[in-house]
Design a protein around this motif. Structure first.
Motif, PDB file in Angstrom:
ATOM      1  N   SER A 408       0.807  -1.224   0.000  1.00 58.27           N
ATOM      2  CA  SER A 408       0.000   0.000   0.000  1.00 58.27           C
ATOM      3  C   SER A 408       0.841   1.275   0.000  1.00 58.27           C
ATOM      4  O   SER A 408       0.313   2.373  -0.183  1.00 58.27           O
ATOM      5  CB  SER A 408      -0.919   0.014   1.227  1.00 58.27           C
ATOM      6  N   LEU A 409       2.156   1.144   0.192  1.00 59.45           N
ATOM      7  CA  LEU A 409       3.025   2.322   0.254  1.00 59.45           C
ATOM      8  C   LEU A 409       3.406   2.790  -1.152  1.00 59.45           C
ATOM      9  O   LEU A 409       3.206   2.080  -2.141  1.00 59.45           O
ATOM     10  CB  LEU A 409       4.292   1.999   1.051  1.00 59.45           C
ATOM     11  N   LEU A 410       3.976   3.981  -1.213  1.00 60.44           N
ATOM     12  CA  LEU A 410       4.468   4.511  -2.481  1.00 60.44           C
ATOM     13  C   LEU A 410       5.511   3.554  -3.058  1.00 60.44           C
ATOM     14  O   LEU A 410       6.457   3.178  -2.362  1.00 60.44           O
ATOM     15  CB  LEU A 410       5.083   5.897  -2.253  1.00 60.44           C
ATOM     16  N   TYR A 411       5.340   3.154  -4.302  1.00 60.07           N
ATOM     17  CA  TYR A 411       6.173   2.183  -5.016  1.00 60.07           C
ATOM     18  C   TYR A 411       5.972   0.749  -4.523  1.00 60.07           C
ATOM     19  O   TYR A 411       6.594  -0.180  -5.044  1.00 60.07           O
ATOM     20  CB  TYR A 411       7.669   2.527  -4.927  1.00 60.07           C
ATOM     21  N   GLY A 412       5.116   0.561  -3.528  1.00 58.72           N
ATOM     22  CA  GLY A 412       4.894  -0.787  -3.002  1.00 58.72           C
ATOM     23  C   GLY A 412       4.220  -1.699  -4.006  1.00 58.72           C
ATOM     24  O   GLY A 412       4.575  -2.878  -4.133  1.00 58.72           O
ATOM     25  N   GLU A 413       3.231  -1.177  -4.730  1.00 63.22           N
ATOM     26  CA  GLU A 413       2.537  -1.985  -5.731  1.00 63.22           C
ATOM     27  C   GLU A 413       3.492  -2.413  -6.837  1.00 63.22           C
ATOM     28  O   GLU A 413       3.426  -3.549  -7.335  1.00 63.22           O
ATOM     29  CB  GLU A 413       1.362  -1.196  -6.315  1.00 63.22           C
ATOM     30  N   GLU A 414       4.386  -1.503  -7.227  1.00 64.68           N
ATOM     31  CA  GLU A 414       5.361  -1.844  -8.271  1.00 64.68           C
ATOM     32  C   GLU A 414       6.263  -2.989  -7.824  1.00 64.68           C
ATOM     33  O   GLU A 414       6.485  -3.949  -8.570  1.00 64.68           O
ATOM     34  CB  GLU A 414       6.220  -0.624  -8.618  1.00 64.68           C
ATOM     35  N   MET A 415       6.786  -2.904  -6.604  1.00 60.44           N
ATOM     36  CA  MET A 415       7.687  -3.951  -6.128  1.00 60.44           C
ATOM     37  C   MET A 415       6.938  -5.264  -5.903  1.00 60.44           C
ATOM     38  O   MET A 415       7.489  -6.346  -6.139  1.00 60.44           O
ATOM     39  CB  MET A 415       8.385  -3.506  -4.839  1.00 60.44           C
ATOM     40  N   PHE A 416       5.687  -5.181  -5.470  1.00 53.08           N
ATOM     41  CA  PHE A 416       4.875  -6.393  -5.307  1.00 53.08           C
ATOM     42  C   PHE A 416       4.672  -7.079  -6.660  1.00 53.08           C
ATOM     43  O   PHE A 416       4.856  -8.298  -6.793  1.00 53.08           O
ATOM     44  CB  PHE A 416       3.521  -6.031  -4.681  1.00 53.08           C
ATOM     45  N   THR A 417       4.292  -6.294  -7.676  1.00 55.03           N
ATOM     46  CA  THR A 417       4.059  -6.864  -9.010  1.00 55.03           C
ATOM     47  C   THR A 417       5.352  -7.431  -9.589  1.00 55.03           C
ATOM     48  O   THR A 417       5.351  -8.511 -10.205  1.00 55.03           O
ATOM     49  CB  THR A 417       3.496  -5.782  -9.953  1.00 55.03           C
ATOM     50  N   LEU A 418       6.439  -6.718  -9.378  1.00 60.59           N
ATOM     51  CA  LEU A 418       7.739  -7.187  -9.862  1.00 60.59           C
ATOM     52  C   LEU A 418       8.103  -8.534  -9.239  1.00 60.59           C
ATOM     53  O   LEU A 418       8.501  -9.482  -9.939  1.00 60.59           O
ATOM     54  CB  LEU A 418       8.810  -6.145  -9.527  1.00 60.59           C
ATOM     55  N   ALA A 419       7.953  -8.636  -7.926  1.00 59.79           N
ATOM     56  CA  ALA A 419       8.265  -9.897  -7.243  1.00 59.79           C
ATOM     57  C   ALA A 419       7.320 -11.008  -7.687  1.00 59.79           C
ATOM     58  O   ALA A 419       7.727 -12.177  -7.829  1.00 59.79           O
ATOM     59  CB  ALA A 419       8.186  -9.703  -5.731  1.00 59.79           C
ATOM     60  N   GLN A 420       6.064 -10.660  -7.925  1.00 62.36           N
ATOM     61  CA  GLN A 420       5.074 -11.642  -8.378  1.00 62.36           C
ATOM     62  C   GLN A 420       5.463 -12.218  -9.744  1.00 62.36           C
ATOM     63  O   GLN A 420       5.429 -13.437  -9.960  1.00 62.36           O
ATOM     64  CB  GLN A 420       3.706 -10.961  -8.451  1.00 62.36           C
ATOM     65  N   ILE A 421       5.857 -11.328 -10.655  1.00 61.77           N
ATOM     66  CA  ILE A 421       6.245 -11.771 -12.000  1.00 61.77           C
ATOM     67  C   ILE A 421       7.513 -12.623 -11.945  1.00 61.77           C
ATOM     68  O   ILE A 421       7.597 -13.689 -12.574  1.00 61.77           O
ATOM     69  CB  ILE A 421       6.445 -10.552 -12.921  1.00 61.77           C
ATOM     70  N   LEU A 422       8.499 -12.169 -11.181  1.00 64.34           N
ATOM     71  CA  LEU A 422       9.761 -12.910 -11.099  1.00 64.34           C
ATOM     72  C   LEU A 422       9.564 -14.273 -10.434  1.00 64.34           C
ATOM     73  O   LEU A 422      10.245 -15.246 -10.790  1.00 64.34           O
ATOM     74  CB  LEU A 422      10.804 -12.089 -10.335  1.00 64.34           C
TER      75      LEU A 422
END
Length: 527
Positions: A408-422
């Motif tokens: 929910s934090l700033l840039y948190g969604e990006e890092m979550f999606t990145l980790a999910q894809i990897l």
């Protein structure tokens, strides 16, 4: 009140040229480096000698090849041998002039052992590591051994014999272990090892040696040998004299030209943690740069980690991920990132327990179970640090769990999606499963990791081409798709240095795995 700008530390040696075989002052510099600034030898090999290679990556073949091809490392090897031979005799003469009794026979024997030991280490473990091992061990072994046997010859055994032996062997092992740990491994391993080894081995070996000596020579001698050995070993490893000498100059230690800065003691420098905290609060990026300088050229890992963790704990939520990204951008030691989440205190206690051989195994197991040594996700800063640590360790599923906490934090969604894809990419290793991957929607710009997303976009194109290879009935279409996919993977591998450190190795592993899977069917497709 306006604060002065944060200074940018430069704690590396200021030498602008390679050491000379014919300059006596360079030998003094070398000797100073070995005993009081061992990190300088790693810097020297990196700067002038073609790059430092850790001892665990070295072997005899690599060692001989380096010495044969690299003039700088060959000269360093020769200078180390010269110092190993000359220094013990010089110090022996100096001590003899001041009234000590020196047994020159044993000194010569120890010099021979030191030379042999040093040569083996220099070839098999790398020149920088071997030089420190050889010179530090050889000099300490020869001088201390010569003095010890000289005094023993004059003293009629008993307690005096025990004291001399305890101090001599303790200092010898302590000095050698202390300086080599500064260069051989990462700073975290070195510091944790120094502290844990210094305390536990000092106590244990003191008891063991004391018991053995007690059986052989009597209780009094046993107690004396045990105590002196343990104390000497612990003191020689932690090097409190290096800390004490610098104590009166603590205000001016963190300056670029301060030669008084302690380099070889893990004992925290006075006010270092608080000063670093102030720098980090004022200018996070410069403060981190200074923290990495301290990690590279001192053993102040504990106060540095403490300072960073305290500042991260008070960081506003909207800045947490950005700050941790900077922390993980180019750390000198990745354990710096790890201990922004895991407990360094628990790790020290764990090492202590593992080294403490006198404790029964079931007690150790019970005490170890109480320690929380793994990464912690109980605060946003710790969770974010854990996420980047696990990306670096090529464990994307654990990174995904960590980034879920800060989603929910700033840039948190990006890092979550990145980790999910990897995580998905890492699990799919066969063409049939790669073809089934469905990518989620990419986050909107501005992106925190643009080069990583570029690589993921390329991997997405590879997935599309793999689907053609797997499902098309046209050999021509399959061949074109296979070549396109291999081209995308080759581009990723050729541009690996543009990827962020945290996820670079993971992405490269994925690309190489997929490339291998495609090459296995190249003959069948006719590419």
């Amino acid at each position: 009140m306006k604060h002065p700008p944060v200074p940018r530390l430069d704690l590396a040696p200021k030498l602008k040229r390679p050491l000379s075989l014919w300059n006596p002052l360079d030998y003094l510099r070398f000797l100073y480096w070995v005993f009081y600034f061992p990190q300088a030898l790693r810097w020297y090999v990196d700067t002038f000698g073609g790059g430092y290679i850790p001892p665990w990556e070295m072997n005899w073949r690599k060692g001989w090849e380096l010495l044969r091809q690299n003039q700088i490392q060959r000269q360093l090897f020769i200078q180390g041998l010269v110092l190993t031979v000359i220094t013990p005799f010089f110090f022996g003469l100096l001590l003899q002039v001041t009234g000590f009794s020196i047994n020159w026979f044993w000194t010569a024997c120890y010099v021979a052992v030191g030379v042999a030991f040093g040569m083996i280490n220099r070839v098999a473990g790398g020149v920088a590591f071997g030089v420190i091992n050889g010179v530090a061990g050889g000099v300490a072994f020869s001088v201390i051994g010569g003095v010890a046997f000289g005094v023993i010859n004059r003293v009629a055994g008993g307690v005096a014999f025990g004291v001399i032996n305890g101090v001599a062997v303790g200092v010898l092992l302590g000095v050698t272990f202390g300086v080599t740990s500064s260069v051989a491994g990462g700073v975290a391993g070195g510091v944790v090892g120094v502290v844990a080894f210094g305390v536990t081995f000092g106590v244990i070996s003191g008891v063991v040696v004391g018991v053995i000596s007690g059986v052989i020579s009597g209780v009094v001698v046993g107690v004396v040998v045990g105590v002196t050995f343990g104390v000497a070993l612990a003191v020689a490893i932690t090097r409190p004299e290096n800390w004490l000498v610098a104590l009166p100059f603590s205000r001016g230690l963190l300056q670029n030209h301060s030669w008084m800065l302690p380099r070889i003691t893990p004992l925290p420098i006075v006010s270092l943690s608080s000063r670093l905290q102030n720098w980090l609060r004022q200018d996070w990026e410069t403060g981190l740069y200074n923290a990495n300088q301290l990690l590279a050229y001192t053993l102040q890992f504990i106060p540095v980690v403490e300072a960073v963790n305290r500042v991260l704990a008070t960081t506003p939520p909207e800045q947490v991920i950005f700050r941790v990204v900077k922390l993980a951008e180019a750390p000198y030691d990745w354990n710096f990132v790890r201990f922004a989440s895991a407990s360094l205190n628990a790790q020290l206690k764990s090492r202590f327990l593992k080294s403490f051989l006198l404790l029964p195994p079931h007690w150790k197991k019970r005490l170890q179970a109480r320690l929380v040594k793994n990464t912690r996700l109980d605060t946003p800063a710790r969770a974010a640090a854990a996420g980047f640590w696990y990306l670096h360790e090529k464990e994307p599923a654990k990174a995904l769990e960590a980034f879920t906490v800060v989603r929910s934090l700033l840039y948190g969604e990006e890092m979550f999606t990145l980790a999910q894809i990897l995580t998905t990419f890492d699990e799919m290793q066969e063409l049939a499963t790669i073809a089934t991957i469905q990518l989620p929607a990419f986050p909107q710009e501005p992106l925190l990791r643009p080069t990583t997303w570029k690589a993921i976009t390329s991997l997405g194109k590879v997935i599309e081409d793999v689907q053609v290879v797997e499902r098309s009935v046209s050999n021509t279409a399959r061949s074109f798709a296979l070549n396109r996919a291999l081209g995308e993977l080759k581009d990723i591998l050729n541009n690996r240095d543009t990827l962020p450190q945290a996820e670079k190795d993971l992405i490269i592993d994925i690309a190489e795995t997929w490339q291998e899977a495609l090459l296995q069917i190249a003959g069948e497709v006719g590419a």
